[in-house]
Scaffold this motif. Structure first.
Motif, short mmCIF file in Angstrom:
data_model
loop_
_atom_site.label_atom_id
_atom_site.label_comp_id
_atom_site.label_asym_id
_atom_site.label_seq_id
_atom_site.Cartn_x
_atom_site.Cartn_y
_atom_site.Cartn_z
N ARG A 1 0.55 -1.08 0.20
CA ARG A 1 0.35 0.04 0.12
C ARG A 1 0.95 1.37 0.00
O ARG A 1 1.67 0.83 0.41
CB ARG A 1 -0.35 -0.07 1.54
CG ARG A 1 -2.65 -0.17 0.84
CD ARG A 1 -3.07 -0.80 1.94
NE ARG A 1 -3.92 -1.63 1.68
CZ ARG A 1 -5.14 -1.71 1.41
NH1 ARG A 1 -5.86 -0.10 1.51
NH2 ARG A 1 -5.99 -2.52 0.87
N VAL B 1 -3.44 3.90 -1.42
CA VAL B 1 -3.67 3.07 -2.41
C VAL B 1 -2.86 1.63 -2.37
O VAL B 1 -1.91 2.15 -1.70
CB VAL B 1 -2.83 4.06 -3.70
CG1 VAL B 1 -3.76 3.29 -4.91
CG2 VAL B 1 -3.54 4.91 -3.81
N PRO B 2 -3.66 0.40 -2.49
CA PRO B 2 -3.00 -0.67 -2.32
C PRO B 2 -3.41 -0.62 -3.92
O PRO B 2 -3.80 -0.69 -4.90
CB PRO B 2 -4.26 -2.03 -2.06
CG PRO B 2 -5.70 -1.03 -2.74
CD PRO B 2 -5.51 0.52 -2.91
N TYR B 3 -2.10 -1.54 -4.09
CA TYR B 3 -1.34 -2.04 -5.18
C TYR B 3 -0.58 -1.24 -6.03
O TYR B 3 0.71 -1.94 -6.86
CB TYR B 3 -1.94 -3.20 -5.91
CG TYR B 3 -1.60 -4.18 -7.40
CD1 TYR B 3 -0.92 -5.34 -7.17
CD2 TYR B 3 -1.72 -3.59 -8.21
CE1 TYR B 3 -0.22 -5.54 -7.95
CE2 TYR B 3 -1.27 -4.46 -9.67
CZ TYR B 3 -0.97 -5.47 -9.37
OH TYR B 3 -0.50 -5.94 -10.18
N ASP B 4 -1.15 -0.34 -6.40
CA ASP B 4 -0.41 0.37 -7.52
C ASP B 4 -0.15 1.55 -7.11
O ASP B 4 0.07 2.96 -6.45
CB ASP B 4 -2.50 1.02 -8.36
CG ASP B 4 -2.44 -0.04 -9.18
OD1 ASP B 4 -1.85 -1.08 -9.47
OD2 ASP B 4 -3.19 -0.24 -9.05
#
Ligand SMILES: [Cu+2]
Lengths: 464, 262
Positions: B148, B166-169
Motif C-alpha cells: 500500500r 492506494v493498494p497495489y498501484d
C-alpha cells in the motif's frame, strides 16, 4: 558393491525420467455445495429428516446449479422484463459507459500479447490467458471456423451494413471479454475458496486463523456498502471491496487481476449470497406439514433476488459539496461524539470511548465488561474501531465516512445515526446531514497524532 | 587393439569434459537471445548495479574457463591404461601462498569496487530536489500480503485526514529523484523492483528511507523478495512511472477526488 551401484544408477535414471514425464499442474479441487449444517441443525424437523434435506439440496441445485456449473433459474417474468440473472453483472457494467470502457482498457492491457498476435495473423503464437478458460475456448472455436478466405473474410454484417471480418471479431472477443459464471466459480475456488469456503460460508481452511473472520455471504449481510437501510450491496460496492481490499484485515486487494475478472467474481459472490440466503429462508421455515413445495421455494427465491435488485435505491446521495471543516464544526462534532445518549448526544462515546480508542462502556458483551467485546452478526467478538489509528476499511474520503456514520456498519454493533434523536440547547431534534459532516470532521482529526494528544489530555501513545 | 580402444575412450572422456565449459559459456552468450537475461534497466543507478554483476561474472568466467581447461588437459594427459602407483608429494609453500593471495586480492578488489554503487543506492540520498529523506514523496506499507502506498496531504503530513492511500498501484514521477519511507505492518518483507535493480527489506518497527530515479515512463512489476508467509507468492504490486507533469496532475486530481461526493 557393483550391483548396488547399478541399482542406484537405475533408480536415479528412473527418477530423472519420471520427473521429465510428469509436468507440474496444480489441481483445483472438485467442489460441491453442501448444506449449511449449523442452520439445518437448528430446525429439528429438518435435522432428523434426511429425505427432506436431499430434497432441499435438489431444489437449491435447480435454482443455482453446482460449483462446476453455477446457473440461476431465470423466471419468465424476469426475462420478459429484460433481466437475466445469468448476465446480471455484464448487463450492469455495460450500462455504465465509464465502467465498461475501463473494463475494455484493462482487457487490452492484459491480452496485449494475444491481440498483437491476432493482428499479425500469427494464430499459433497466442499464449493461453490465465484464469480465462472460457475466453480461450471461445477463441479456439472461432479459430477452428475461420473459412477458406482466411481471417479477412467477412464474419458478419451488422444491422447498419458494417462488415466485420473474422480478425475483427477475434479482437473484439478478447477486448470485450466478460467471464461466465462457471469461469468465475473456478477462479473463485482458486483465489477465495481457502478463506471464504465453497458456499461462501466464510469457513475455508484458512478462516480459523483469521481475525476478523472471512465473510460468511450466506446471510446476505455485507459490511461495506454505500447504502442505507441495511440493504444488500450493489455491484459497485462489492467491486470496490475487491479492488481496494479491506485494509488491516486478511482480505487483500485483487487489483492484480483484470476488471473483467473482478466483475465476474462479484457476480459469483452475489450468486453464492443469494443461494445462501434462499437456503437460510427455506431451512428456517421448513415445516414437515408443508414440505418443500414449489410455490414456497419460488416465493423465497424471488424475495431474495428482489432485495438484491433493488439495492441501488438505497444509495446514500449527498447533493452539494463537502462543507468547510471549520473549527466550529469540529467542536460541534466533538460535542456530539463525546456526549452520551442520555444527555442528548450522538453517543459515539459509548462504544468508541472518550478518546476514540474503542473501549467505551457499550463496547462489551453485557455482563463481561472489560473481558469480551460485543458480538457481531456472525457471532464473533468485535472491537469498536480505534479511531486514532486512522484506519478506515471502506475508504477515508469524507463522503465515505459520511456514509459510514449515516448508515452504520451492517452486521456490527455500529448503528445507523442519520435521523436519531438528539437534544441540543434544551430542544429535541433529529441528527441531520450537517451534524453528520461535523462528526466526520471530528473523527478525521482523531487520526492525527497532535489532535489525539490535545484531545485526551496527555496520553503519549503514538497514533499508528 | 586394446591400445586403440583406450585412446578412443580417452579422447571421448576429454571431449565430454570439455563440453562442460563450452556449453557453460555458450548458455551465457546466448542467454540474452533466449530471453533469459536481465530485464531492461529503468533507474539511474541500475547500470552501476549491473556492472558489479559483470565484474564478478568476468572474474568467475576467467577462473572457470582456466580451471576447466586445466582439468581437461590433465584428464587427457595423465590418463594411464595400466594401473600405476600414485606418487605422493608434499605441499608447495609458494604455490599455496599464491593461491591464497590471489583470491584474497580479488575479494579486496570486489569489496572496494562495490562501495561506490552501494553508497549511491543506500547512502547518498538526494539532498535537494522535490523529495528528500525529511520530505519523502510517499510511504510504502508492506503487510501480509499487500503493498500500500500513502501520499501525504498538501502540507506534507503523513498522519492527517487528507492523506491518500492506494493498494497495489504505486504511481511515481519519471526523471525525478524519488525518496520514500518503507514500513512493514507485520513481518519482514522486501521491496523489489527488478527493472530498477532496487531491493530493500521492510522491517517491522523501522522506517527505512529508499530512493530511486526512474528513467522511463511505463508500468513495472513490484514483488516481495522476502518469504513472508503462505501468501508471499502473490504479494505483488505495480509501479506506474508517469512523466513529471502528468504525475503532478495525477496527484492533484487524487487530492481533489478526496472531496468528491459521488
Ligand atoms: Cu511479503
Amino acid at each position: 558393491m557393483i550391483e548396488r551401484c547399478h541399482r542406484s544408477a537405475a533408480l536415479l535414471a528412473a527418477a530423472a525420467l519420471s520427473s521429465l514425464a510428469c509436468r507440474f499442474e496444480p489441481k483445483v479441487p472438485e467442489l460441491r455445495y453442501s448444506l449449511n449444517r449449523p442452520a439445518v441443525d437448528k430446525n429439528p424437523d429438518l435435522a432428523g429428516d434426511l429425505g427432506a434435506q436431499a430434497q432441499l439440496e435438489g431444489a437449491l441445485e435447480l435454482m443455482f446449479g453446482t460449483p462446476a456449473g453455477p446457473r440461476y433459474l431465470a423466471a419468465a417474468e424476469w426475462l420478459e422484463g429484460g433481466f437475466d440473472p445469468n448476465y446480471w453483472g455484464e448487463d450492469h457494467v455495460k450500462a455504465d459507459e465509464a465502467g465498461w470502457s475501463a473494463l475494455v482498457a484493462s482487457n487490452r492491457a492484459a491480452y496485449r500479447q494475444q491481440l498483437a498476435a491476432i493482428r499479425a495473423g500469427e494464430f499459433d503464437a497466442l499464449d493461453r490467458p490465465r484464469f480465462a478458460d472460457d475466453l480461450w475456448a471461445r477463441w479456439q472455436a472461432l479459430r477452428a471456423d475461420i473459412p477458406a478466405g482466411g481471417p479477412d473474410a467477412e464474419y458478419l454484417t451488422t444491422a447498419d451494413g458494417q462488415k466485420v471480418t473474422w480478425r475483427e471479431e477475434a479482437l473484439f472477443r478478447f477486448e470485450n471479454y466478460y467471464p461466465t459464471l462457471a469461469n468465475s466459480a473456478s477462479f473463485y475456488s482458486n483465489q477465495c475458496y481457502h478463506c471464504h469456503g465453497a458456499e461462501g460460508g466464510g469457513n475455508g481452511s484458512t478462516s480459523s486463523f483469521l481475525e476478523p473472520r472471512p465473510r460468511d455471504y450466506r446471510k446476505g449481510v455485507f459490511k461495506f456498502t454505500a447504502l442505507k437501510g441495511k440493504a444488500r450491496p450493489r455491484h459497485e460496492d462489492l467491486f470496490r471491496v475487491l479492488t481496494e481490499g479491506i485494509y488491516t484485515t486478511a482480505m487483500p486487494s485483487f487489483r492484480r487481476f483484470t476488471d473483467a475478472q473482478l466483475h465476474g467474481l462479484v457476480d459469483y459472490v452475489r450468486l453464492l449470497a443469494i443461494r445462501g440466503e434462499t437456503e437460510g429462508l427455506l431451512v428456517s421455515f421448513y415445516a414437515p406439514e408443508e414440505g418443500l413445495n414449489f410455490d414456497n421455494v419460488r416465493e423465497n427465491y424471488d424475495l431474495v433476488v428482489e432485495r438484491w435488485r433493488e439495492a441501488s435505491e438505497f444509495f446514500i446521495t449527498y447533493a452539494g459539496e463537502v462543507p468547510e471543516p471549520t473549527s466550529e464544526r469540529i467542536a460541534h462534532g466533538r460535542a456530539l461524539f463525546t456526549t452520551a445518549g442520555e444527555k442528548g448526544g450522538a453517543n459515539c462515546v459509548s462504544c468508541h470511548g472518550p478518546d476514540g480508542r474503542g473501549g467505551g462502556v457499550s463496547a462489551w458483551e453485557p455482563g463481561k465488561e472489560g473481558k469480551e467485546y460485543a458480538k457481531d452478526e456472525w457471532g464473533n467478538q468485535i472491537q469498536p474501531r480505534d479511531l486514532t489509528r486512522g484506519v478506515f476499511r471502506f475508504g477515508r474520503r469524507p463522503i465515505d465516512l459520511f456514509r459510514r456514520i449515516y448508515a452504520g456498519i451492517n452486521g456490527t454493533p455500529m448503528p445507523e445515526h442519520f435521523g436519531m434523536t438528539i437534544s441540543e440547547n434544551g430542544a429535541q431534534r433529529t441528527l441531520n446531514e450537517s451534524d453528520l459532516w461535523d462528526l466526520v470532521f471530528f473523527v478525521r482529526t482523531l487520526s492525527t497524532h497532535s489532535a489525539v494528544a490535545s484531545h485526551d489530555g496527555g496520553h503519549e501513545r503514538e497514533a499508528k | 587393439m586394446a591400445g586403440l580402444k583406450h585412446f578412443l575412450l580417452r579422447v571421448l572422456t576429454t571431449l565430454l569434459l570439455l563440453a562442460v565449459p563450452v556449453l557453460g559459456v555458450w548458455t551465457f552468450v546466448k542467454a540474452e537471445e533466449w530471453g533469459l537475461w536481465f530485464p531492461p534497466i529503468v533507474s539511474s543507478y541500475g547500470a552501476g548495479i549491473d556492472n558489479l554483476f559483470y565484474v564478478i561474472l568476468w572474474m568467475v568466467t576467467v577462473t572457470f574457463v582456466g580451471t576447466e581447461l586445466l582439468l581437461v588437459w590433465f584428464v587427457f594427459r595423465y590418463s594411464k591404461r595400466d594401473p600405476t602407483r600414485a606418487v605422493y608429494t608434499h605441499g608447495n609453500h609458494t604455490l599455496e601462498l599464491v593461491w591464497t593471495a590471489i583470491p584474497a586480492l580479488l575479494m579486496i578488489f570486489v569489496a572496494f569496487s562495490q562501495m561506490e554503487a552501494w553508497s549511491d543506492v543506500k547512502l547518498n540520498f538526494p539532498e535537494e530536489g522535490p523529495y528528500t529523506v525529511e520530505k519523502p514523496l510517499m510511504e510504502v506499507y508492506a503487510s501480509q500480503f499487500d503493498w500500500r502506498v500513502r501520499y501525504p496531504d498538501a502540507q506534507g503530513n503523513f498522519q492527517g485526514a487528507d492523506v491518500i492511500e492506494v493498494p497495489y498501484d504505486i504511481t511515481v514521477p519519471a526523471d525525478t529523484k524519488v525518496v520514500f519511507r518503507l514500513k512493514s505492518r507485520d513481518v519482514l518483507h522486501s521491496f523489489f523492483v527488478p527493472v530498477f535493480r532496487l531491493k530493500q527489506d521492510a522491517v517491522p518497527g523501522m522506517e527505512i528511507p529508499v530512493w530511486f530515479e526512474a528513467t522511463q515512463p511505463g508500468d513495472y512489476d513490484l514483488i516481495c523478495a522476502e518469504l513472508c508467509g503462505w501468501g508471499h507468492y502473490k504479494m505483488a504490486g505495480r509501479i506506474h512511472v508517469l512523466p513529471k507533469d502528468e504525475f503532478d496532475t495525477w496527484l492533484a486530481a487524487k487530492r481533489a477526488a478526496l472531496y468528491a461526493t459521488e
